[in-house]
Design a protein around this motif. Structure first.
Motif, PDB file in Angstrom:
ATOM      1  N   ARG A  29      44.964  41.653  38.690  1.00 45.81           N
ATOM      2  CA  ARG A  29      45.252  42.134  37.335  1.00 45.81           C
ATOM      3  C   ARG A  29      45.026  43.643  37.276  1.00 45.81           C
ATOM      4  O   ARG A  29      44.433  44.223  38.182  1.00 45.81           O
ATOM      5  N   SER A  30      45.470  44.204  36.180  1.00 49.89           N
ATOM      6  CA  SER A  30      45.412  45.649  36.032  1.00 49.89           C
ATOM      7  C   SER A  30      44.441  46.033  34.918  1.00 49.89           C
ATOM      8  O   SER A  30      44.430  45.404  33.860  1.00 49.89           O
ATOM      9  N   THR A  31      43.635  47.065  35.184  1.00 46.16           N
ATOM     10  CA  THR A  31      42.754  47.591  34.139  1.00 46.16           C
ATOM     11  C   THR A  31      43.573  48.504  33.225  1.00 46.16           C
ATOM     12  O   THR A  31      44.717  48.851  33.537  1.00 46.16           O
ATOM     13  N   LYS A  32      42.969  48.921  32.112  1.00 44.87           N
ATOM     14  CA  LYS A  32      43.653  49.853  31.201  1.00 44.87           C
ATOM     15  C   LYS A  32      43.995  51.162  31.917  1.00 44.87           C
ATOM     16  O   LYS A  32      44.997  51.806  31.623  1.00 44.87           O
ATOM     17  N   ALA A  33      43.142  51.536  32.886  1.00 45.40           N
ATOM     18  CA  ALA A  33      43.380  52.775  33.640  1.00 45.40           C
ATOM     19  C   ALA A  33      44.384  52.552  34.768  1.00 45.40           C
ATOM     20  O   ALA A  33      44.618  53.433  35.593  1.00 45.40           O
ATOM     21  N   ASP A  34      44.963  51.347  34.819  1.00 45.82           N
ATOM     22  CA  ASP A  34      45.973  50.986  35.822  1.00 45.82           C
ATOM     23  C   ASP A  34      45.404  50.883  37.232  1.00 45.82           C
ATOM     24  O   ASP A  34      46.078  51.161  38.215  1.00 45.82           O
ATOM     25  N   ASP A  35      44.136  50.489  37.338  1.00 43.13           N
ATOM     26  CA  ASP A  35      43.568  50.131  38.634  1.00 43.13           C
ATOM     27  C   ASP A  35      43.667  48.612  38.722  1.00 43.13           C
ATOM     28  O   ASP A  35      43.967  47.946  37.732  1.00 43.13           O
ATOM     29  N   TYR A  36      43.418  48.044  39.887  1.00 37.43           N
ATOM     30  CA  TYR A  36      43.530  46.590  40.049  1.00 37.43           C
ATOM     31  C   TYR A  36      42.161  45.945  40.235  1.00 37.43           C
ATOM     32  O   TYR A  36      41.237  46.554  40.782  1.00 37.43           O
ATOM     33  N   TYR A  37      42.046  44.703  39.784  1.00 43.24           N
ATOM     34  CA  TYR A  37      40.867  43.885  40.035  1.00 43.24           C
ATOM     35  C   TYR A  37      41.339  42.456  40.246  1.00 43.24           C
ATOM     36  O   TYR A  37      42.514  42.128  40.049  1.00 43.24           O
ATOM     37  N   LEU A  38      40.435  41.581  40.662  1.00 43.10           N
ATOM     38  CA  LEU A  38      40.776  40.200  40.997  1.00 43.10           C
ATOM     39  C   LEU A  38      40.112  39.242  40.017  1.00 43.10           C
ATOM     40  O   LEU A  38      38.940  39.428  39.668  1.00 43.10           O
ATOM     41  N   THR A  39      40.864  38.242  39.567  1.00 43.53           N
ATOM     42  CA  THR A  39      40.230  37.134  38.857  1.00 43.53           C
ATOM     43  C   THR A  39      40.451  35.862  39.674  1.00 43.53           C
ATOM     44  O   THR A  39      41.514  35.674  40.278  1.00 43.53           O
ATOM     45  N   ILE A  40      39.429  35.025  39.710  1.00 47.39           N
ATOM     46  CA  ILE A  40      39.548  33.704  40.324  1.00 47.39           C
ATOM     47  C   ILE A  40      39.261  32.700  39.218  1.00 47.39           C
ATOM     48  O   ILE A  40      38.198  32.740  38.594  1.00 47.39           O
ATOM     49  N   THR A  41      40.230  31.828  38.950  1.00 50.74           N
ATOM     50  CA  THR A  41      40.085  30.843  37.883  1.00 50.74           C
ATOM     51  C   THR A  41      40.066  29.458  38.500  1.00 50.74           C
ATOM     52  O   THR A  41      40.960  29.104  39.277  1.00 50.74           O
ATOM     53  N   GLU A  42      39.026  28.688  38.179  1.00 51.95           N
ATOM     54  CA  GLU A  42      38.969  27.284  38.585  1.00 51.95           C
ATOM     55  C   GLU A  42      39.410  26.466  37.386  1.00 51.95           C
ATOM     56  O   GLU A  42      38.846  26.580  36.301  1.00 51.95           O
ATOM     57  N   SER A  43      40.438  25.643  37.581  1.00 58.68           N
ATOM     58  CA  SER A  43      40.914  24.760  36.520  1.00 58.68           C
ATOM     59  C   SER A  43      40.709  23.330  36.995  1.00 58.68           C
ATOM     60  O   SER A  43      41.189  22.944  38.057  1.00 58.68           O
TER      61      SER A  43
END
Length: 129
Positions: A29-43
């Motif tokens: 995903r992208s931060t407001k500053a347009d850097d990237y980060y990761l999300t891991i979602t367990e469903s």
């Protein structure tokens, strides 16, 4: 165009791991500053009494500054588990059966596996314990 930009931000890079009743979503995903980060979602899928089902979701966020440590610790933990327990799954049913047998069975004096009657332990492989 604005709507399209939002869509692209959602779908930067994604992978899905389906594992029984659980599904893991890995999303860049992208931060407001347009850097990237990761999300891991367990469903996790739960079945209701009426046969319908619902999902429970848990999400964790991992940011760049934590990537190296996160990877190192994850590798250390997974290696530890494989080294300690092997990569074959030890099932809960197996464990419960063994406990039940163990509670009701009187073990002979020398608590040694070889002297214990193995007839009541037919489903148990001693290597797995």
């Amino acid at each position: 165009m604005n709507n399209n930009d939002m869509m692209e931000k959602e779908e930067i890079f994604s992978k899905v791991l389906r594992a029984g009743r659980r599904t893991y979503f890995f999303d860049v995903r992208s931060t407001k500053a347009d850097d990237y980060y990761l999300t891991i979602t367990e469903s996790k899928k739960f079945t209701n009494d009426d046969g319908s089902f619902h999902y429970k979701k848990h999400k964790i966020y991992i940011y760049k500054e934590d990537f190296n440590e996160f990877k190192d610790i994850l590798a250390e933990m997974t290696d530890y588990i494989i080294n300690e327990k092997g990569d074959e799954v030890i099932s809960e049913r197996h464990q419960k059966d063994f406990k039940k047998e163990y509670d009701t069975e009187t073990i002979s004096e020398g608590d040694d596996e070889t002297t214990t009657s193995t007839e009541s332990f037919t489903d148990i492989d001693f290597d797995d314990i």
